[in-house]
Design an enzyme around this catalytic site. Structure first.
Site, short mmCIF file in Angstrom:
data_model
loop_
_atom_site.label_atom_id
_atom_site.label_comp_id
_atom_site.label_asym_id
_atom_site.label_seq_id
_atom_site.Cartn_x
_atom_site.Cartn_y
_atom_site.Cartn_z
N HIS A 138 0.83 -1.21 0.00
CA HIS A 138 0.00 0.00 0.00
C HIS A 138 0.87 1.26 0.00
O HIS A 138 0.69 2.16 -0.83
CB HIS A 138 -0.92 -0.02 1.23
CG HIS A 138 -1.70 1.23 1.41
ND1 HIS A 138 -2.92 1.42 0.83
CD2 HIS A 138 -1.43 2.36 2.12
CE1 HIS A 138 -3.37 2.62 1.16
NE2 HIS A 138 -2.47 3.22 1.95
N GLU A 139 1.81 1.35 0.93
CA GLU A 139 2.66 2.54 1.02
C GLU A 139 3.59 2.65 -0.19
O GLU A 139 3.92 3.76 -0.63
CB GLU A 139 3.46 2.54 2.32
CG GLU A 139 2.61 2.63 3.57
CD GLU A 139 1.68 3.84 3.61
OE1 GLU A 139 1.98 4.87 2.99
OE2 GLU A 139 0.63 3.74 4.26
N HIS A 191 1.87 4.66 -2.89
CA HIS A 191 2.00 6.11 -2.74
C HIS A 191 3.40 6.56 -3.16
O HIS A 191 3.56 7.55 -3.88
CB HIS A 191 1.77 6.54 -1.28
CG HIS A 191 0.38 6.34 -0.79
ND1 HIS A 191 -0.71 6.97 -1.33
CD2 HIS A 191 -0.09 5.60 0.24
CE1 HIS A 191 -1.80 6.62 -0.67
NE2 HIS A 191 -1.45 5.78 0.29
#
Length: 152
Positions: free
Chosen positions: A57-58, A61
């Site tokens: 997920h990170e 980004h």
């Protein structure tokens, strides 16, 4: 809620359109055990799975920003205390003791940053669509799709 034992899912092939039987029961998923959740091993497995999800997920980004040339200052997995950190290309990467969260930090509001306030590579100075791509994790969605497809 109950999962049907089998489902017919249409699959599109370059030569034909056909139905394929796929077993959707949890026991059909390789490596998935629905044994006792009270075992320490199960708790460690759950934390490992959650940590993997957080990293992916990170990373979405981070990659969305990096690929657009936007400055990133921090990439963190977990929360305090810090176990390890290193710097690469002006980004501080760190792993912390409890891998139940994470974040990507941008130098936009960092008073100690040596980047000029009007730098076009700061997140706040980019067009709205660039910011939307980073926040919505367009890249993370693509990465997750590729990971899921490679597992199957």
């Amino acid at each position: 809620f109950r999962i049907a034992s089998k489902a017919q899912i249409p699959l599109l092939n370059s030569h034909s359109f056909f139905l394929c039987n796929i077993d959707l029961r949890p026991s059909a998923i390789a490596g998935l055990s629905l044994g006792s959740l009270e075992e320490p091993q199960s708790a460690l497995e759950a934390v490992a799975v959650l940590a993997t999800i957080i990293i992916v997920h990170e990373s979405g980004h981070f990659l969305a920003a990096y690929l657009q040339g936007i400055h990133v200052s921090i990439f963190v997995v977990g929360f305090n205390p810090m176990l390890a950190k290193f710097n690469a290309k002006n980004v501080e990467f760190s792993i912390r003791a409890f891998p139940l969260s994470g974040f990507v930090g941008f130098p936009d509001n960092d008073p100690e940053s040596d980047i000029l306030v009007d730098d076009k590579h700061l997140l706040k100075n980019r067009p709205i669509m660039d910011r939307v791509l980073i926040i919505s994790e367009f890249v993370e969605g693509l990465c997750s799709r590729d990971i899921i497809l490679s597992v199957n």
